[in-house]
Design an enzyme around this catalytic site. Structure first.
Site, mmCIF file in Angstrom:
data_model
loop_
_atom_site.group_PDB
_atom_site.id
_atom_site.type_symbol
_atom_site.label_atom_id
_atom_site.label_comp_id
_atom_site.label_asym_id
_atom_site.label_seq_id
_atom_site.Cartn_x
_atom_site.Cartn_y
_atom_site.Cartn_z
ATOM 1 N N ARG A 222 1.023 -1.178 -0.085
ATOM 2 C CA ARG A 222 0.048 -0.038 -0.017
ATOM 3 C C ARG A 222 0.884 1.037 -0.091
ATOM 4 O O ARG A 222 2.051 1.361 0.682
ATOM 5 C CB ARG A 222 -1.087 0.094 1.219
ATOM 6 C CG ARG A 222 -2.132 -0.798 1.176
ATOM 7 C CD ARG A 222 -3.117 -0.718 -0.126
ATOM 8 N NE ARG A 222 -4.068 -1.568 -0.178
ATOM 9 C CZ ARG A 222 -4.165 -2.431 -0.802
ATOM 10 N NH1 ARG A 222 -3.200 -2.839 -1.703
ATOM 11 N NH2 ARG A 222 -5.586 -3.154 -0.746
ATOM 12 N N HIS A 270 -1.136 -0.034 -9.816
ATOM 13 C CA HIS A 270 -1.926 -1.063 -8.826
ATOM 14 C C HIS A 270 -2.557 -2.360 -9.515
ATOM 15 O O HIS A 270 -3.727 -2.591 -9.496
ATOM 16 C CB HIS A 270 -3.035 -0.319 -8.323
ATOM 17 C CG HIS A 270 -3.180 -0.772 -6.942
ATOM 18 N ND1 HIS A 270 -3.815 -0.147 -5.855
ATOM 19 C CD2 HIS A 270 -3.105 -2.110 -6.397
ATOM 20 C CE1 HIS A 270 -3.896 -1.021 -4.812
ATOM 21 N NE2 HIS A 270 -3.721 -1.993 -5.027
#
Length: 307
Positions: A222, A270
């Site tokens: 993250r 991502h």
């Protein structure tokens, strides 16, 4: 009833989950539904207010591994069970992503690309995998498989987690004090940590400076865990040898962000590990049946730990 809210793939998810759960009615948005009949909800990136629509909701199945955005939702009652995907094909994808990043730097592919542009035929010295010290932060269902895969490929792998772990062929460390020691011994740092209060800002400027000169960073966990400004400064100064980032504090990464133009930084949007619907549907079905049988489902989120 199980209700699915994945607007862009609702029909596909409905077909897979209905096949996996023939004993239960399954509907998908935008189909109309009697909200009093919905006890289970499967979703990803749910819109604001979605959970409040279902007064008898017992469990939410997050169709991904990360749940930080679910935990921050005021409309999701803490009494409702939250269950994440624990792998469902994502570990293999994550291993591929990390291996690609390691090989790019280990085999000096960026430098060969620069030589090609110059029209120069030049052989560069390279390091064997056994010489590269790779540290994996996060040894959960996905990170643990990545660490094992890298060890099987011949890398010198260490892993770090908050609680003790044991993986064959991997040196496992845990706790805050061990992290600083490990960073000083990491030629390549791989981050596959969940986003929790304890991991946000974990790799700050001080800790990045503990890495050996020329070390590389791969972040597929993250973006909030890594001080992006400090990383960019390390790349520009040459203190860091390179980085491959799949996640950022703000996503999408703004077009004007200086990261796009930073040398030796490779950016992906991502995509390190994408949810695979077919195995995910089987996992959701198995977990739902476990709940109905009064058993603990795999991937049940501990809200106190945020994963």
């Amino acid at each position: 009833m199980l209700y699915i809210h994945v607007p862009e793939q609702g029909d596909h998810w409905q077909a897979l989950l209905q096949a996996a759960l023939p004993e239960m009615p399954v509907l998908a948005a935008p189909s109309e539904v009697d909200t009093d009949q919905v006890r289970f909800l499967a979703t990803w990136r749910p819109p604001e207010g979605l959970f409040a629509r279902f007064p008898r909701l017992e469990a939410v199945f997050a169709l991904g591994a990360g749940v930080d955005r679910f935990l921050a939702r005021p409309d999701l009652d803490p009494a409702v069970a939250l269950i994440r995907l624990s792998d469902a094909g994502m570990a293999r994808q994550m291993l591929e992503y990390v291996q690609f990043g390691l090989l790019r730097f280990q085999r000096r592919m960026d430098e060969y690309r620069a030589l090609q542009i110059q029209g120069r035929w030049q052989v560069l010295a390279q390091r064997d995998a056994s010489e590269l010290r790779v540290s994996v932060l996060g040894l959960g269902a996905i990170g643990g498989q990545v660490a094992l895969g890298l060890a099987a490929a011949g890398y010198r792998v260490s892993g770090w987690s908050r609680s003790p772990k044991a993986l064959p062929g991997v040196r496992c460390l845990h706790g805050e004090a061990a992290l600083d020691t490990l960073l000083g011994e990491s030629d390549a740092l791989v981050m596959i940590l969940p986003n929790t209060p304890a991991t946000r800002g974990l790799l700050d400027a001080r800790r990045l400076q503990l890495l050996p000169s020329g070390a590389i960073v791969i972040n597929a966990g993250r973006g909030e865990q890594l001080d992006l400004d400090a990383l960019l400064a390390g790349l520009r100064s040459g203190a860091l040898g390179g980085a491959q980032l799949d996640v950022f504090p703000e996503e999408p990464l703004p077009a004007e962000h200086p990261a796009w133009q930073t040398p030796r930084l490779h950016i992906t949007p991502h995509v390190a590990a994408m949810t695979l619907p077919a195995p995910s549907a089987l996992q959701v079905a198995a977990n739902l049946r476990a709940l109905l049988a009064g058993q603990r489902p795999q991937g049940l989120v501990d809200r106190a730990r945020a994963y």
